[in-house]
Design a protein around this motif. Sequence first.
Motif, mmCIF file in Angstrom:
data_model
loop_
_atom_site.group_PDB
_atom_site.id
_atom_site.type_symbol
_atom_site.label_atom_id
_atom_site.label_comp_id
_atom_site.label_asym_id
_atom_site.label_seq_id
_atom_site.Cartn_x
_atom_site.Cartn_y
_atom_site.Cartn_z
ATOM 1 N N ALA A 63 0.950 -1.422 -0.074
ATOM 2 C CA ALA A 63 0.194 0.027 -0.192
ATOM 3 C C ALA A 63 0.798 1.335 -0.165
ATOM 4 O O ALA A 63 0.675 2.343 -0.746
ATOM 5 N N VAL A 66 2.244 1.785 -3.413
ATOM 6 C CA VAL A 66 1.229 2.206 -4.249
ATOM 7 C C VAL A 66 0.956 3.756 -4.376
ATOM 8 O O VAL A 66 1.025 4.391 -5.118
ATOM 9 N N ALA A 97 -5.937 1.091 -1.502
ATOM 10 C CA ALA A 97 -4.910 0.041 -1.976
ATOM 11 C C ALA A 97 -4.876 -1.126 -0.896
ATOM 12 O O ALA A 97 -4.702 -2.100 -1.059
ATOM 13 N N TYR A 100 -7.876 -3.302 -1.275
ATOM 14 C CA TYR A 100 -7.857 -4.165 -2.490
ATOM 15 C C TYR A 100 -6.929 -5.437 -2.069
ATOM 16 O O TYR A 100 -7.156 -6.342 -2.754
ATOM 17 N N LEU A 327 -2.241 -1.941 -9.658
ATOM 18 C CA LEU A 327 -3.221 -1.264 -8.954
ATOM 19 C C LEU A 327 -3.024 0.479 -8.751
ATOM 20 O O LEU A 327 -4.301 0.928 -8.688
ATOM 21 N N GLN A 328 -2.071 0.826 -8.925
ATOM 22 C CA GLN A 328 -2.167 2.199 -9.058
ATOM 23 C C GLN A 328 -3.044 3.024 -10.380
ATOM 24 O O GLN A 328 -3.808 3.763 -10.100
#
Length: 357
Positions: A63, A66, A97, A100, A327-328
Motif C-alpha cells: 500500500a 502504491v 490500496a 484491495y 493497482l495504481q
Amino acid sequence: MENRVSVAFASIDKTIEQLIPTPIEGEGIRNYITWGRDNNYPQYLYGLFSDVSTLKTIIMGTADYVCGDEVKCSKKGFEIEINKKGDTIRELVNLLARDYLIYGGYAFQVIRNRLGEVAELYYIDFRCLRSSKKNDLFYYSEEYGKKYARTSKTIVYPKFVAEAKDVPTSIVYVSNDKSKTYPTPRYSGALKACEIERLIDEYHLSSLENGFAGSYIFNFNNGVPNDEQKAEIEKSVNEKFAGASNAGRILLNFANGIQNALKVEKLDTVDFGAKYEATAKRAREQIFVSFQAVPALFGLMTESKGFSTEEFEQAFRLYNRTCVRPLQQIIVETFKKVFDGGFVEITPFSIDEENKT
C-alpha cells in the motif's frame, strides 16, 4: 449401572480446531447477497491481515508502494482535503490500496452538493459493505456477522453514476472479479499458509505460557487425591513452575519418607521446534509467492548471505510491474470516472529511469 473409568492424573489440554471458511455467495432474507456462510467472510480476511505478520507486512508495504512518492489531486477544492473530516487524497488512496490487497476490492462514498457537483469523498470500510447481485445497490452496516443484527442500522446507497447528478450520495465499488458479486483476494491460494503461520504463533505463545506442559510428568506416589485436591495441586504447580518467567527455578518436594517421594520424569518428545520452524518457513514462502514478492522488498532478511543492489532492483521492478503499477492504474482510473478527468496523479517510487512515469 453405567461403566465408568477413573483416571488418576489431572491434565486438560484444550484443542482448538479452526476451519477456513469459504466465500459462499447466497441470497438471504434481505435484498443483498451474503458473503460467506455466516455473512462474515470479509471479517475473516481482516482477521488474517491483523494476525498474520507476513501477510500484514506485505499488504501494508505494498500500500505504501502504491502511494509512491506523492499523490496529488488537482481537482478544484480537493487539492488539500477531500472532505470535512480533513482527510487527504493520499490517505484515501492508501486505504483503498490496503482494502484491495486484503479483499480484492475497495469502495468509497461520493457526496454531491446542491449543484450536483462532487463535493466530498469518504472511505468506506469494505468489511461493512454488502451488495445486490448486480452491484447497483449497496448495504452498509457495522453488524454483519452478528447473529441478531439490527436492520435499522443498515444504510442503503445507490451505485455511483457520473451522469446521476441529482443523487446526493452514492458508492463507488471496485472488484477484481467481475464474474461474481464479491471479489477474490490475491492470496486466496495461500489461505492455508496464512492459517499455518497464525496457528504456529499461537502454539509458541502457549508454549511460553505453559512451560512444563507436555514436557514433564509429575508422579505423586502417595495415593490418588479427590478431584478438588487434584485441581488444587495442578493450580499450585502451574503457578510455581509453568511459564517463561519461571525458567530455572528449583523444584522442592516435601514427603513423609522416601517411599512417598515425588517423581518427576521428562517426556521424550519429537523435536517440534524444528518441524514448526520448517513449516513456518514454507508458509511464509507461499504467502510471498501469492503476491509474487520477495521478503527483501519489505525489509525482511533471508537466510542467504546477502541481497545485492542489482537483485533488489530487479525484484522491485518485477513487483512494480506485476502488482504495484496495475493497482495504481486501477485507482487512478476510478478517480477519472468520479471527477470526469485525470485529476489524480500518483508519482511512483523509482530506483532508476525505467521506473519513472
